[in-house]
Design an enzyme around this catalytic site. Structure first.
Site, PDB file in Angstrom:
ATOM      1  CG  HIS A   1      17.120  24.912  10.319  1.00  0.00           C
ATOM      2  ND1 HIS A   1      15.934  24.629   9.207  1.00  0.00           N
ATOM      3  CD2 HIS A   1      17.398  23.943   9.445  1.00  0.00           C
ATOM      4  CE1 HIS A   1      15.116  23.906   8.329  1.00  0.00           C
ATOM      5  NE2 HIS A   1      16.574  22.885   8.634  1.00  0.00           N
TER       6      HIS A   1
ATOM      7  NE  ARG B   1      11.490  27.903   2.305  1.00  0.00           N
ATOM      8  CZ  ARG B   1      10.366  28.521   1.313  1.00  0.00           C
ATOM      9  NH1 ARG B   1      10.075  29.853   2.010  1.00  0.00           N
ATOM     10  NH2 ARG B   1       9.681  28.299   0.563  1.00  0.00           N
TER      11      ARG B   1
ATOM     12  CE1 TYR C   1      11.885  24.813   8.530  1.00  0.00           C
ATOM     13  CE2 TYR C   1       9.256  24.274   7.042  1.00  0.00           C
ATOM     14  CZ  TYR C   1      10.708  24.767   7.137  1.00  0.00           C
ATOM     15  OH  TYR C   1      11.126  25.334   6.266  1.00  0.00           O
TER      16      TYR C   1
ATOM     17  CG  ASP D   1      16.017  34.464   4.336  1.00  0.00           C
ATOM     18  OD1 ASP D   1      15.547  34.695   5.224  1.00  0.00           O
ATOM     19  OD2 ASP D   1      16.135  33.272   3.572  1.00  0.00           O
TER      20      ASP D   1
ATOM     21  NE  ARG E   1      -2.139  -1.911   3.390  1.00  0.00           N
ATOM     22  CZ  ARG E   1      -1.416  -1.256   5.136  1.00  0.00           C
ATOM     23  NH1 ARG E   1      -3.019  -0.897   5.657  1.00  0.00           N
ATOM     24  NH2 ARG E   1      -0.985  -1.722   5.688  1.00  0.00           N
TER      25      ARG E   1
ATOM     26  CE  LYS F   1      13.890  26.788  13.611  1.00  0.00           C
ATOM     27  NZ  LYS F   1      14.350  26.547  11.988  1.00  0.00           N
TER      28      LYS F   1
ATOM     29  CG  HIS G   1      15.660  31.536   8.556  1.00  0.00           C
ATOM     30  ND1 HIS G   1      14.815  30.504   7.816  1.00  0.00           N
ATOM     31  CD2 HIS G   1      16.350  32.418   8.760  1.00  0.00           C
ATOM     32  CE1 HIS G   1      14.173  31.332   6.519  1.00  0.00           C
ATOM     33  NE2 HIS G   1      15.429  32.419   6.188  1.00  0.00           N
TER      34      HIS G   1
END
Length: 182
Positions: A120, A60, A133, A167, A25, A73, A63
């Site tokens: 991060h 990204r 997150y 950023d 599945r 996190k 941060h």
């Protein structure tokens, strides 16, 4: 055990590798179990969870949230693949100013546990990536900041990634105020 916990180069940061249940599945992956996290000394009191959808070549980060709204996190990739990076910002830490790199991908189902005081970020390697997150404090715009992606020597796959203007304008590591202590 249903979760392998591997130490990273950064003190207090771990790669979490869950057991994957596969059959005809598809797959089933348990990403959080309060008792297992607590027995390993990991934070279990999460306040918010969100996800990002990003395209190939997007970077990204890097941060973090400043005190008093700093957070731990747990991040993982449910679709695609990213180069995930953490940087130790805790003054007095043996790994202060150092980084570690992880390959997060949906096939492996691995996660990164990121303690308070680490920045991060990630770079998308697949056509698209979805990152989840889980954080211990609610997002606080006035405490949300970061360090510039190219200021600690991380070997990113692209010298000109797709990024937000915010950023690109983050302060370099050397200019950052020492706001975290080990």
């Amino acid at each position: 055990m249903m979760l392998d916990i591997k130490e990273s180069k950064i003190i207090g940061c771990y790669e979490l590798i869950p057991r994957i249940f596969s059959d005809n599945r598809g797959r089933f992956v348990k990403t959080f179990h309060e008792e297992v996290f607590a027995q390993a000394g990991l934070e279990t009191n999460f306040a918010e969870e969100y996800y990002s959808v990003s395209h190939k070549g997007v970077l990204r980060g890097l941060h973090f949230q400043k005190p008093p709204r700093e957070h731990t996190k747990v991040v993982y990739c449910v679709h695609g693949e990213v180069m995930d990076v953490v940087v130790d910002l805790r003054v007095g830490s043996p790994t202060y100013g150092k980084y570690d790199i992880f390959d997060l991908n949906s096939d492996k189902a691995n996660m990164i546990y990121i303690p308070k005081g680490l920045a991060h970020g990630f770079y998308v390697k697949s056509n698209q990536a979805i990152l989840i997150y889980k954080v211990t404090t609610v997002y606080s715009p006035e405490n949300d900041t970061g360090i510039r992606w190219d200021s600690v020597g991380i070997p990113w796959p692209n010298d000109n990634p797709i990024m937000s203007e915010r950023d690109r304008m983050l302060p370099v590591f050397e200019e950052m105020q020492n706001i975290f202590t080990y």
